[in-house]
Write a protein that holds these residues in place. Structure first.
Motif, PDB file in Angstrom:
ATOM      1  N   GLN A 176      13.020  -5.172   0.022  1.00 47.01           N
ATOM      2  CA  GLN A 176      13.013  -3.711  -0.100  1.00 47.01           C
ATOM      3  C   GLN A 176      11.671  -3.123   0.358  1.00 47.01           C
ATOM      4  O   GLN A 176      11.502  -1.908   0.345  1.00 47.01           O
ATOM      5  CB  GLN A 176      13.264  -3.292  -1.557  1.00 47.01           C
ATOM      6  CG  GLN A 176      14.641  -3.615  -2.072  1.00 47.01           C
ATOM      7  CD  GLN A 176      15.718  -2.780  -1.404  1.00 47.01           C
ATOM      8  OE1 GLN A 176      15.482  -1.644  -1.017  1.00 47.01           O
ATOM      9  NE2 GLN A 176      16.900  -3.344  -1.258  1.00 47.01           N
ATOM     10  N   HIS A 177      10.729  -3.998   0.682  1.00 45.71           N
ATOM     11  CA  HIS A 177       9.376  -3.590   1.122  1.00 45.71           C
ATOM     12  C   HIS A 177       8.563  -2.953  -0.002  1.00 45.71           C
ATOM     13  O   HIS A 177       7.731  -2.090   0.257  1.00 45.71           O
ATOM     14  CB  HIS A 177       9.439  -2.674   2.358  1.00 45.71           C
ATOM     15  CG  HIS A 177      10.170  -3.278   3.494  1.00 45.71           C
ATOM     16  ND1 HIS A 177       9.655  -4.304   4.248  1.00 45.71           N
ATOM     17  CD2 HIS A 177      11.405  -3.019   3.992  1.00 45.71           C
ATOM     18  CE1 HIS A 177      10.529  -4.653   5.172  1.00 45.71           C
ATOM     19  NE2 HIS A 177      11.592  -3.895   5.032  1.00 45.71           N
ATOM     20  N   TRP A 178       8.834  -3.360  -1.262  1.00 50.31           N
ATOM     21  CA  TRP A 178       8.055  -2.874  -2.395  1.00 50.31           C
ATOM     22  C   TRP A 178       6.786  -3.692  -2.579  1.00 50.31           C
ATOM     23  O   TRP A 178       5.784  -3.178  -3.040  1.00 50.31           O
ATOM     24  CB  TRP A 178       8.853  -2.955  -3.698  1.00 50.31           C
ATOM     25  CG  TRP A 178      10.108  -2.152  -3.740  1.00 50.31           C
ATOM     26  CD1 TRP A 178      10.500  -1.168  -2.856  1.00 50.31           C
ATOM     27  CD2 TRP A 178      11.139  -2.251  -4.715  1.00 50.31           C
ATOM     28  NE1 TRP A 178      11.717  -0.663  -3.252  1.00 50.31           N
ATOM     29  CE2 TRP A 178      12.127  -1.299  -4.389  1.00 50.31           C
ATOM     30  CE3 TRP A 178      11.322  -3.053  -5.844  1.00 50.31           C
ATOM     31  CZ2 TRP A 178      13.277  -1.128  -5.145  1.00 50.31           C
ATOM     32  CZ3 TRP A 178      12.450  -2.874  -6.600  1.00 50.31           C
ATOM     33  CH2 TRP A 178      13.428  -1.931  -6.248  1.00 50.31           C
ATOM     34  N   PRO A 219       0.830  -1.209   0.000  1.00 51.14           N
ATOM     35  CA  PRO A 219       0.000   0.000   0.000  1.00 51.14           C
ATOM     36  C   PRO A 219       0.866   1.262   0.000  1.00 51.14           C
ATOM     37  O   PRO A 219       1.880   1.327   0.699  1.00 51.14           O
ATOM     38  CB  PRO A 219      -0.809  -0.114   1.297  1.00 51.14           C
ATOM     39  CG  PRO A 219      -0.882  -1.589   1.548  1.00 51.14           C
ATOM     40  CD  PRO A 219       0.455  -2.127   1.076  1.00 51.14           C
ATOM     41  N   GLY A 220       0.471   2.230  -0.811  1.00 53.44           N
ATOM     42  CA  GLY A 220       1.229   3.471  -0.929  1.00 53.44           C
ATOM     43  C   GLY A 220       2.240   3.464  -2.060  1.00 53.44           C
ATOM     44  O   GLY A 220       2.822   4.494  -2.383  1.00 53.44           O
ATOM     45  N   PHE A 221       2.444   2.302  -2.695  1.00 53.50           N
ATOM     46  CA  PHE A 221       3.374   2.187  -3.809  1.00 53.50           C
ATOM     47  C   PHE A 221       2.599   2.177  -5.120  1.00 53.50           C
ATOM     48  O   PHE A 221       1.518   1.603  -5.205  1.00 53.50           O
ATOM     49  CB  PHE A 221       4.197   0.901  -3.706  1.00 53.50           C
ATOM     50  CG  PHE A 221       5.298   0.980  -2.695  1.00 53.50           C
ATOM     51  CD1 PHE A 221       6.624   0.939  -3.077  1.00 53.50           C
ATOM     52  CD2 PHE A 221       5.011   1.084  -1.338  1.00 53.50           C
ATOM     53  CE1 PHE A 221       7.642   1.006  -2.141  1.00 53.50           C
ATOM     54  CE2 PHE A 221       6.020   1.155  -0.395  1.00 53.50           C
ATOM     55  CZ  PHE A 221       7.336   1.113  -0.796  1.00 53.50           C
ATOM     56  N   ARG A 222       3.172   2.826  -6.148  1.00 54.10           N
ATOM     57  CA  ARG A 222       2.513   2.858  -7.458  1.00 54.10           C
ATOM     58  C   ARG A 222       3.559   2.647  -8.544  1.00 54.10           C
ATOM     59  O   ARG A 222       4.601   3.310  -8.562  1.00 54.10           O
ATOM     60  CB  ARG A 222       1.802   4.198  -7.653  1.00 54.10           C
ATOM     61  CG  ARG A 222       0.945   4.232  -8.891  1.00 54.10           C
ATOM     62  CD  ARG A 222       0.084   5.478  -8.974  1.00 54.10           C
ATOM     63  NE  ARG A 222       0.915   6.649  -9.236  1.00 54.10           N
ATOM     64  CZ  ARG A 222       0.870   7.780  -8.555  1.00 54.10           C
ATOM     65  NH1 ARG A 222       0.029   7.924  -7.548  1.00 54.10           N
ATOM     66  NH2 ARG A 222       1.652   8.787  -8.866  1.00 54.10           N
ATOM     67  N   TYR A 263       6.636   5.890  -4.203  1.00 62.47           N
ATOM     68  CA  TYR A 263       6.192   5.626  -2.847  1.00 62.47           C
ATOM     69  C   TYR A 263       6.346   6.915  -2.056  1.00 62.47           C
ATOM     70  O   TYR A 263       6.992   7.863  -2.533  1.00 62.47           O
ATOM     71  CB  TYR A 263       6.948   4.448  -2.225  1.00 62.47           C
ATOM     72  CG  TYR A 263       8.449   4.583  -2.213  1.00 62.47           C
ATOM     73  CD1 TYR A 263       9.117   4.974  -1.062  1.00 62.47           C
ATOM     74  CD2 TYR A 263       9.206   4.296  -3.354  1.00 62.47           C
ATOM     75  CE1 TYR A 263      10.489   5.086  -1.033  1.00 62.47           C
ATOM     76  CE2 TYR A 263      10.584   4.419  -3.336  1.00 62.47           C
ATOM     77  CZ  TYR A 263      11.218   4.808  -2.181  1.00 62.47           C
ATOM     78  OH  TYR A 263      12.569   4.923  -2.160  1.00 62.47           O
ATOM     79  N   PRO A 264       5.736   7.004  -0.885  1.00 54.96           N
ATOM     80  CA  PRO A 264       5.716   8.277  -0.162  1.00 54.96           C
ATOM     81  C   PRO A 264       7.091   8.908   0.061  1.00 54.96           C
ATOM     82  O   PRO A 264       7.226  10.117   0.026  1.00 54.96           O
ATOM     83  CB  PRO A 264       5.047   7.932   1.167  1.00 54.96           C
ATOM     84  CG  PRO A 264       4.172   6.772   0.843  1.00 54.96           C
ATOM     85  CD  PRO A 264       4.930   5.982  -0.206  1.00 54.96           C
ATOM     86  N   GLU A 265       8.124   8.114   0.262  1.00 53.45           N
ATOM     87  CA  GLU A 265       9.443   8.650   0.553  1.00 53.45           C
ATOM     88  C   GLU A 265      10.276   8.914  -0.689  1.00 53.45           C
ATOM     89  O   GLU A 265      11.391   9.425  -0.584  1.00 53.45           O
ATOM     90  CB  GLU A 265      10.231   7.695   1.476  1.00 53.45           C
ATOM     91  CG  GLU A 265       9.592   7.489   2.823  1.00 53.45           C
ATOM     92  CD  GLU A 265       8.514   6.415   2.803  1.00 53.45           C
ATOM     93  OE1 GLU A 265       8.576   5.507   1.964  1.00 53.45           O
ATOM     94  OE2 GLU A 265       7.585   6.514   3.619  1.00 53.45           O
ATOM     95  N   GLY A 266       9.793   8.522  -1.886  1.00 50.09           N
ATOM     96  CA  GLY A 266      10.619   8.732  -3.063  1.00 50.09           C
ATOM     97  C   GLY A 266      10.185   7.943  -4.277  1.00 50.09           C
ATOM     98  O   GLY A 266       9.010   7.625  -4.464  1.00 50.09           O
ATOM     99  N   MET A 267      11.191   7.588  -5.081  1.00 52.28           N
ATOM    100  CA  MET A 267      10.953   6.922  -6.345  1.00 52.28           C
ATOM    101  C   MET A 267      12.136   6.021  -6.670  1.00 52.28           C
ATOM    102  O   MET A 267      13.281   6.349  -6.367  1.00 52.28           O
ATOM    103  CB  MET A 267      10.814   7.994  -7.439  1.00 52.28           C
ATOM    104  CG  MET A 267      10.679   7.453  -8.825  1.00 52.28           C
ATOM    105  SD  MET A 267      10.620   8.780 -10.054  1.00 52.28           S
ATOM    106  CE  MET A 267      12.325   9.262 -10.097  1.00 52.28           C
ATOM    107  N   VAL A 268      11.837   4.877  -7.295  1.00 50.15           N
ATOM    108  CA  VAL A 268      12.872   3.972  -7.773  1.00 50.15           C
ATOM    109  C   VAL A 268      12.711   3.861  -9.287  1.00 50.15           C
ATOM    110  O   VAL A 268      11.623   3.549  -9.773  1.00 50.15           O
ATOM    111  CB  VAL A 268      12.730   2.567  -7.142  1.00 50.15           C
ATOM    112  CG1 VAL A 268      13.754   1.614  -7.726  1.00 50.15           C
ATOM    113  CG2 VAL A 268      12.850   2.639  -5.635  1.00 50.15           C
TER     114      VAL A 268
END
Length: 88
Positions: free
Chosen positions: A82-84, A10-13, A27-32
């Motif tokens: 990585q919790h993705w 949840p929170g990842f797109r 994700y809320p803290e950034g981007m990969v």
């Protein structure tokens, strides 16, 4: 592990980012920024298909790549660490 069903945490797109000219995971803290292989795998992660089904779809799309089960499982294990993604 093949019977497990991955889905984004949840929170990842997962989306295409034109500025990066690549798929990214937001994700809320950034981007990969994702490479082509990671993008192909995450494009199949919908919370409905299990890993075995994802592998079958990727092997159908990319027959020249050969057996993909080990690569897909390795990536998903990394994504889990990585919790993705989460597995159900």
């Amino acid at each position: 592990m093949m019977a497990k069903t991955p889905r984004l945490r949840p929170g990842f797109r997962f989306q295409w980012e034109p500025v990066q000219n690549a798929h990214v995971l937001l994700y809320p803290e950034g981007m990969v920024r994702l490479n082509d292989s990671a993008s192909a795998i995450l494009a199949e992660v919908d919370g409905q298909r299990n890993i075995e089904q994802i592998v079958a779809r990727l092997e159908q799309k990319f027959p020249e790549a050969g057996p993909l089960a080990v690569d897909v499982c390795d990536f998903l294990q990394d994504a889990l660490q990585q919790h993705w993604v989460i597995l159900t």
